[in-house]
Each structure stands twice: as C-alpha cells, then as structure tokens.
Motif scaffolding. Structure first.
Motif, PDB file in Angstrom:
ATOM      1  N   HIS A   1     -50.948  23.120  15.996  1.00 12.20           N
ATOM      2  CA  HIS A   1     -50.642  22.932  14.584  1.00 12.20           C
ATOM      3  C   HIS A   1     -51.912  22.417  13.913  1.00 12.20           C
ATOM      4  CE1 HIS A   1     -48.359  22.188  10.950  1.00 12.20           C
ATOM      5  NE2 HIS A   1     -49.009  21.026  10.860  1.00 12.20           N
ATOM      6  N   CYS A   2     -52.231  22.989  12.759  1.00 10.04           N
ATOM      7  CA  CYS A   2     -53.446  22.598  12.040  1.00 10.04           C
ATOM      8  C   CYS A   2     -53.125  22.239  10.600  1.00 10.04           C
ATOM      9  CB  CYS A   2     -54.464  23.740  12.043  1.00 10.04           C
ATOM     10  SG  CYS A   2     -55.008  24.237  13.685  1.00 10.04           S
ATOM     11  N   TRP A   3     -53.948  21.355  10.058  1.00  9.52           N
ATOM     12  CA  TRP A   3     -53.881  20.973   8.659  1.00  9.52           C
ATOM     13  C   TRP A   3     -55.236  21.280   8.053  1.00  9.52           C
ATOM     14  CZ3 TRP A   3     -52.520  18.049  12.797  1.00  9.52           C
ATOM     15  CH2 TRP A   3     -51.193  17.649  12.896  1.00  9.52           C
ATOM     16  N   ARG A   4     -55.258  21.533   6.782  1.00  7.67           N
ATOM     17  CA  ARG A   4     -56.523  21.741   6.097  1.00  7.67           C
ATOM     18  C   ARG A   4     -56.719  20.609   5.116  1.00  7.67           C
ATOM     19  NH1 ARG A   4     -58.443  26.960   2.704  1.00  7.67           N
ATOM     20  NH2 ARG A   4     -60.637  26.417   2.580  1.00  7.67           N
ATOM     21  N   THR A   5     -57.829  19.957   5.242  1.00  6.32           N
ATOM     22  CA  THR A   5     -58.117  18.848   4.341  1.00  6.32           C
ATOM     23  C   THR A   5     -58.559  19.394   2.992  1.00  6.32           C
ATOM     24  OG1 THR A   5     -60.430  18.722   4.992  1.00  6.32           O
ATOM     25  CG2 THR A   5     -58.868  17.383   6.248  1.00  6.32           C
ATOM     26  N   THR A   6     -58.423  18.582   1.994  1.00  3.70           N
ATOM     27  CA  THR A   6     -58.940  18.913   0.682  1.00  3.70           C
ATOM     28  C   THR A   6     -59.607  17.663   0.122  1.00  3.70           C
ATOM     29  OG1 THR A   6     -58.412  19.644  -1.551  1.00  3.70           O
ATOM     30  CG2 THR A   6     -56.643  18.579  -0.353  1.00  3.70           C
ATOM     31  N   LEU A   7     -60.897  17.731  -0.028  1.00  4.08           N
ATOM     32  CA  LEU A   7     -61.638  16.555  -0.478  1.00  4.08           C
ATOM     33  C   LEU A   7     -61.207  16.091  -1.856  1.00  4.08           C
ATOM     34  CD1 LEU A   7     -65.189  17.338   0.907  1.00  4.08           C
ATOM     35  CD2 LEU A   7     -63.392  15.919   1.892  1.00  4.08           C
ATOM     36  N   ALA A   8     -60.703  17.001  -2.663  1.00  2.00           N
ATOM     37  CA  ALA A   8     -60.218  16.617  -3.988  1.00  2.00           C
ATOM     38  C   ALA A   8     -58.966  15.750  -3.881  1.00  2.00           C
ATOM     39  CB  ALA A   8     -59.927  17.852  -4.826  1.00  2.00           C
TER      40      ALA A   8
END
Length: 115
Positions: A85-92
């Motif tokens: 399972h993966c998550w994608r970060t968002t710097l905003a």
C-alpha cells in the motif's frame, strides 16, 4: 621453491578444507517485478514460482514527480504473493493533508528473496 611446495600442499588438502565463502552460503531464490498502483494505492504481485517460506521483500517506488514522493509499506507477504500500500505526499498539504496526492498509476519495483 617454497611456493611450489605450498601449491602441492594446497592441492593435496581434502575438499572440505578448501571451502570458499560462496560454497558456504546456500543458494536462495530471488524474484523481481514492477507493479502499478490502483486508485487506492494498493498493488498485489503473485510470484511466478512460489517460495518455500515467506520471502524477505524490498520495495522501491518510482518517482512520479520531483516534489511529491510515494511512501510505501508492504501489507502482507506469503509464499505465493506480496501486497503493498502506498501514499503520495503533497508538500502543499503539510499543514492539513500530507497524504493527499493521487497514487493512480504509480509504479513500485518489488524484490523478493529467500536464503
């Protein structure tokens, strides 16, 4: 002449006395596959050849863009398959929603090995 005597001694030694590192390590099985994540961030890989015991796995997410990396964990490992399972970060979203980026189509290379 001493080297000739040493060579003769080495060649006459029993085979077990001549073990090398590679002969002491048992051969293991290694398989590798690149999987594509679904919209939930999940992917499952079924091994081509089942392992005798659950393997050790390593996963390497491919960068989707330079500022919002994928973070992955494996969720299950059996002798026949591994799920991640993966998550994608968002710097905003650092202050509100760090894991808000889309993961659809992200690729992760998985290596499974046993010794």
């Amino acid at each position: 002449m001493k080297w000739l005597a040493l060579l003769a001694l080495a060649l006459s030694a029993p085979a077990h006395a001549q073990d090398t590192y590679s002969s002491l390590v048992t051969a293991g099985m290694v398989q590798q596959q690149t999987v594509t994540l679904n919209s939930s961030g999940d992917a499952t890989w079924t091994f081509v050849t089942p392992f005798l015991n659950p393997p050790i796995v390593a996963h390497f997410p491919k960068q989707m863009d330079p500022s919002n990396p994928l973070i992955c964990n494996y969720t299950s490992v059996t002798t026949t398959a591994v799920s991640i399972h993966c998550w994608r970060t968002t710097l905003a979203g650092l202050l509100t929603n760090l894991f808000g980026g889309s993961v659809t189509g992200g690729e992760v290379t998985i290596i499974a090995r046993t010794v």
